[in-house]
Motif scaffolding. Structure first.
Motif, PDB file in Angstrom:
ATOM      1  N   ARG A  31       0.820  -1.212   0.000  1.00 32.18           N
ATOM      2  CA  ARG A  31       0.000   0.000   0.000  1.00 32.18           C
ATOM      3  C   ARG A  31       0.856   1.265   0.000  1.00 32.18           C
ATOM      4  N   ASN A  52       6.872   9.428  -3.779  1.00 32.87           N
ATOM      5  CA  ASN A  52       6.371   9.612  -2.399  1.00 32.87           C
ATOM      6  C   ASN A  52       5.216  10.592  -2.320  1.00 32.87           C
ATOM      7  N   ASP A  53       5.323  11.700  -3.049  1.00 33.69           N
ATOM      8  CA  ASP A  53       4.322  12.749  -2.916  1.00 33.69           C
ATOM      9  C   ASP A  53       3.256  12.694  -3.995  1.00 33.69           C
ATOM     10  N   PRO A  87      -0.110  11.556  -5.530  1.00 30.59           N
ATOM     11  CA  PRO A  87      -1.342  10.926  -5.041  1.00 30.59           C
ATOM     12  C   PRO A  87      -1.616   9.620  -5.792  1.00 30.59           C
ATOM     13  N   PRO A  88      -2.283   8.678  -5.141  1.00 27.24           N
ATOM     14  CA  PRO A  88      -2.491   7.359  -5.746  1.00 27.24           C
ATOM     15  C   PRO A  88      -3.160   7.435  -7.108  1.00 27.24           C
ATOM     16  N   ALA A  89      -4.071   8.395  -7.257  1.00 30.11           N
ATOM     17  CA  ALA A  89      -4.805   8.458  -8.519  1.00 30.11           C
ATOM     18  C   ALA A  89      -3.885   8.744  -9.701  1.00 30.11           C
ATOM     19  N   MET A 110      -4.706  -2.201  -9.290  1.00 29.30           N
ATOM     20  CA  MET A 110      -4.679  -2.870  -7.998  1.00 29.30           C
ATOM     21  C   MET A 110      -5.774  -3.929  -7.945  1.00 29.30           C
ATOM     22  N   GLY A 131       0.353   4.130  -2.690  1.00 27.34           N
ATOM     23  CA  GLY A 131       0.133   5.501  -2.240  1.00 27.34           C
ATOM     24  C   GLY A 131      -0.962   5.607  -1.207  1.00 27.34           C
ATOM     25  N   PHE A 132      -1.503   4.470  -0.749  1.00 28.34           N
ATOM     26  CA  PHE A 132      -2.549   4.518   0.273  1.00 28.34           C
ATOM     27  C   PHE A 132      -1.962   4.587   1.679  1.00 28.34           C
TER      28      PHE A 132
END
Ligand SMILES: Nc1ncnc2c1ncn2[C@@H]1O[C@H](COP(=O)(O)OP(=O)(O)OP(=O)(O)O)[C@@H](O)[C@H]1O
Ligand SMILES: [Mg+2]
Lengths: 555, 365
Positions: free
Chosen positions: B48, B69-70, B72-74, B80, B52-53
């Protein structure tokens, strides 16, 4: 390997943080600010300096002390009556197969959803000074009926209405109680009354307490019933209203001080419920729920008689109002014969209030759904101190007497630039704040059932947080949101105590119209509008059950 | 277009508890990489973090060298697949699969083409207009897989995607997953606690324990040359016997010395643990080796398993190809020979291997 650059620890502002902050700002503006500005008046003298003179006055003059005492006496009595009526009822329906139980439960629900002051009004029509029963008893039997006004009147009306809350809580707990617990107790040689006292009662106690506290808060905050049937028996909400609306020199500061006493009391009860009682609840899940046993013989007869009698008594006012609405009238008096005269008169003269009720209610429910779903989301999915505070803030208005919230909004928003008094907006605002909790609760409940991975799937597929919320989460929450919204809506259209402070002729709603028709003695019209309100409630409840697919309501 | 993934001294903390101490790892472009470990070791947590969660407390995760790292997951362009499928229950199969493509604002006919193609690939075309509640678990998992790969993700992340399926379907689906991954060549990180499943699908496996990667390697390497007792016990079955390493030979309780040419040249004489897989014993009535008695046997068709109590008191499990002769009866004294070149020897605390050939394969971990 990339050389480790300076890594920012935080991601960019999460849109949910913005949602939380906006919600918090709205609550600060529309709840905290009005309440604080009202309540802070209580410690101010005429020039705005600090003074405890108001409290001194309240706590030294018999007139005020009596109102405080009255409030506590009547509230405790109502709570006691409600528990004593409801607990045996819940037990009997859970353990024995009572015929027509489904119908009974629907009737109980309907009575829990009705406006209490309509009950008071109906009791007055029946047993009041010139009530039908009173008159009949006097004229045919030559006897006089006991007085219905004052303390006993409030206790009867409120007790017979709010027992329904306790019933719903306790019968819910019975449904989640596993029969094997009872069987285990019996197999260990503990049966009969001992079993009730040692096993059943302790398991139910937290739920019973929660129900009782709910009754306590509602009774303590109710304005309409004591105002109508209390006559000289003045309680705090009535006193607040009188002091604030007094035509001979309204005294805001004094009203504020009385409000503070009331708010402190209900808040203490609210916190006690939230911090003590709800923690003590046993988490039970019934694999083998209690199966009601058939009963016969004298015991069966008594059990049925008890259940039917209580529910019939509680429904009596509603039925009598509907009955009265079809009686012919001449002027303000009922005459013989039946017809739709009262309805026609009502639609012709005050039909506007019906459309007002639905228009304002609809506006409020839109606002409620928009905010409640977002608040439920942050509370459930983003646990942090801010959102915990938000959770408390949304639930708090339930504990504030409607008349106090109404006054707070009125005094805070009657000056530019926040000049809302007299507008439809302030009515909608008040409804939204007061009735939001129902929708927040049901939305949170359903959200807890939805696994977060569904949302993560959406986000991983490139949808933004908000898009995920509206395209994925919200559609899945729909049944819970809808059923909460219907409850909120019912509670909006039966609201009296806050709107009575805020309305103008242009924003008058059904309950307000009923109230003023009662005061004017226009019983036919009052009964007709009350019936419209009752039918609306029943239809909405039917929709609720259809939508939620449930068999009961959790409050 | 798939990417390689670099983990550089990545740390995960929940409050004051460090779940993953600094961890470094590289997953190669197009590789099927598996995180394997017991429950609670941090596999999901690490996965995760890639998605990015989960936040990353320290260190860097990078795709093709670019830190994410920075991000966003989208925006990470990941596919997934979740353990509970997480199929959108209010959308039919086709809309589920198309969801990610709509977010990418593709042309409608492009979307249709790609959705049709992927549904064909995972064999769900016939359910295109069904709602998920009318699909079986395996079918839902195919929808979840199709939905994740139709967006042509940089990385495919799967968290125990098969654990809710029954045994037969699990075998079938793992082949589906393996084949599709192969044909598309998407860099894949797969999480499981089932070592057999991991061996069956992975190019390489990282064995984790308590947030620490114990060993990274191909299934064959992990099986044949585990770095420590934990890996030896976790991958496949191992008998662990106490012995002493003396002058390049293994001395078991009360037996002669077995010369052990694979010992590290620098290894001093010491107490050791010898890890012997069941098939690394040679059972005979009168050959050489450790002596013991058969205490139980299980005939499994192809193989026969014997449980043998050694004279030292240790009980071991052996596997022999079944013979046409009768099974060795209980109580029979036997000799257990050893396939010396296959054995692994660990220090007495089990933390390090004393067998040669481990260092050479410490692949870029
Ligand atoms: N939100 C959290 N807060 C605190 N601790 C957490 C949280 N999530 C996970 N943990 C802890 O982190 C550790 C690793 O959890 P993780 O879910 O990554 O394990 P896992 O390897 O996926 O296990 P499993 O095979 O059971 O899924 C566990 O000890 C768990 O208790
Ligand atoms: Mg996991």
């Amino acid at each position: 390997m990339p050389s480790a650059p300076m890594v920012m620890k935080k991601r960019k502002a999460d849109v949910w943080v913005i949602v939380s902050l906006s919600a918090a700002a709205l609550y600060a503006l529309f709840l905290l600010y009005p309440l604080v500005s009202l309540l802070s008046k209580s410690v101010m003298d005429a020039d705005g300096g600090f003074s405890l003179a108001n409290f001194q006055r309240i706590f030294t003059r018999a007139y005020y002390l009596r109102a405080i005492g009255n409030s506590f006496k009547v509230t405790l009595a109502v709570t006691g009556v409600a528990v004593l009526l409801a607990a045996p009822l819940a037990y009997l329906t859970a353990v024995y197969r009572i015929k027509g139980r489904g119908v009974l439960e629907i009737l109980i629900l309907v009575s829990s959803m009705s406006a209490p002051f309509i009950g008071a009004y109906s009791w007055i029509m029946l047993f009041g000074r010139s009530g039908d029963v009173t008159v009949w008893v006097r004229e045919t039997l030559g006897l006089s009926m006991p007085d219905i006004y004052g303390f006993q009147g409030i206790v009867i009306v409120m007790g017979l209405q709010l027992y329904s809350l306790v019933y719903m809580f306790v019968s819910g707990a019975f449904k989640s109680m596993d029969n094997s617990l009872i069987e285990a107790s019996e197999s260990l040689g503990c049966g009969g009354v001992r079993k009730l006292l040692k096993v059943v009662f302790p398991l139910l106690l937290p739920t019973l307490a929660a129900g009782a506290l709910m009754v306590f808060m509602r009774t303590f905050a109710d304005y309409g019933t004591p105002a109508l049937i209390g006559e000289g028996y003045v309680t705090l909400p009535v006193m607040v209203y009188k002091t604030f609306m007094s035509e001979t020199g309204a005294n805001d500061a004094l009203a504020a001080a009385i409000s503070l006493v009331a708010v402190v009391t209900t808040t203490a009860v609210f916190l006690f419920q939230k911090l003590v009682v709800s923690r003590k609840k046993f988490s039970m899940s019934a694999l083998h729920p209690i199966r009601p046993k058939p009963v016969r013989g004298i015991g069966g007869f008594l059990a049925h008689a008890y259940c039917y009698l209580i529910v019939a008594l509680a429904m009596l006012p509603q039925c009598y109002v509907v009955y009265s609405s079809f009686r012919n009238t001449s002027g303000k008096l009922f005459t013989s014969g039946y017809g739709l005269g009262s309805y026609i008169e009502a639609f012709e003269t005050v039909g506007r209030t019906i459309t007002n009720t639905y228009a304002l209610g609809f506006a409020a429910i839109v606002a409620i759904v928009l905010t409640a779903t977002l608040i439920a989301y942050v509370v459930v999915r983003r646990p942090n101190p801010l959102n915990a505070a938000l959770d408390v803030a949304t639930m708090f208005p339930e504990t504030v007497a409607g008349s106090i919230l109404g006054i707070a909004l009125l005094v805070s928003f009657s000056r530019r630039p926040l000049l809302f008094s007299g507008t439809a907006f302030i009515m909608v605002l008040c409804y939204t704040i007061r009735r939001l909790p129902y929708t927040v609760r049901s939305s949170s409940a359903i959200l807890q059932q939805i696994h977060p991975s569904v949302e993560e799937a959406s986000i991983s597929l490139g949808a933004s947080d908000m898009k995920t919320f509206y395209r994925v989460t919200l559609p899945m929450m729909t049944p819970g949101v809808l059923s909460g919204a219907i409850l909120s809506f019912i509670m909006i259209i039966t609201e009296l105590s806050a709107s009575i402070i805020l309305y103008t002729t242009r924003t008058k709603t059904m309950t307000l119209e009923i109230y003023s028709q009662i005061i004017r003695g226009n019983d036919g019209v009052a009964a007709a509008i009350s019936s419209v309100l009752t039918f609306s409630t029943i239809i909405l409840l039917a929709v609720f059950f259809k939508v939620s697919g449930k068999k009961e309501i959790e409050l | 277009m798939s990417v390689s993934i670099q983990f550089d001294r990545v740390v995960k903390r929940y409050g004051s508890a460090t779940i993953i101490p600094p961890l470094s790892l590289t997953v190669k472009d197009g590789e099927f990489f598996t995180l394997l470990g017991p429950s609670g070791c941090g596999k999901t947590t690490l996965l995760r973090m890639v998605a990015g969660f989960n936040t990353i407390e320290e260190g860097v995760i990078a795709f093709d060298g670019k830190p994410v790292n920075d991000m966003p997951p989208a925006q990470r362009n990941i596919g997934m697949v979740f353990q509970n499928y997480a199929v959108f229950p209010h959308m039919n199969v086709r809309r589920n699969v198309a969801f990610g493509l709509h977010n990418r604002r593709l042309q409608r006919d492009e979307i249709d083409r790609r959705v049709d193609e992927i549904m064909e690939t995972v064999h769900i075309t016939e359910y295109a207009s069904r709602m998920p509640d009318r699909l079986s678990g395996g079918q839902q998992q195919r929808v979840a897989l199709a939905r994740a790969i139709v967006i042509h993700p940089n990385v495919l992340l799967m968290d125990e995607p098969l654990s809710n399926l029954d045994a037969k379907l699990r075998l079938e689906m793992r082949n589906v997953i393996r084949d599709i991954q192969h044909s598309l060549g998407i860099t894949t990180i797969y999480v499981t606690h089932d070592q057999e499943e991991a061996m069956a699908v992975s190019d390489r496996i990282a064995v984790m324990e308590q947030g620490v990667i114990q060993q990274v390697g191909t299934p064959k390497r992990l099986y044949q040359r585990p770095v420590n007792r934990f890996v030896a016990g976790f991958i496949g079955r191992s008998n662990l016997l106490n012995a002493r390493l003396e002058g390049g030979s293994l001395v078991f309780h009360g037996t002669r010395a077995f010369p052990y040419p694979n010992a590290l040249p620098a290894a001093a004489d010491q107490s050791v643990i010898v890890s012997v897989r069941p098939e690394e014993f040679i059972v005979s009535k009168d050959g050489g080796g450790l002596s013991g008695k058969v205490i139980n046997s299980i005939f499994l068709g192809l193989n026969t398993t014997y449980f043998v109590k050694l004279d030292s008191g240790e009980t071991v499990e052996t596997v022999e190809e079944s013979t046409i002769d009768s099974i060795i009866p209980q109580g029979t004294p036997v000799k257990l020979g050893l396939k010396i070149d296959k054995l692994n020897v660990f220090t007495a605390d089990g933390k390090a291997s004393l067998t040669r050939g481990i260092g050479e394969v410490a692949e870029d971990a």
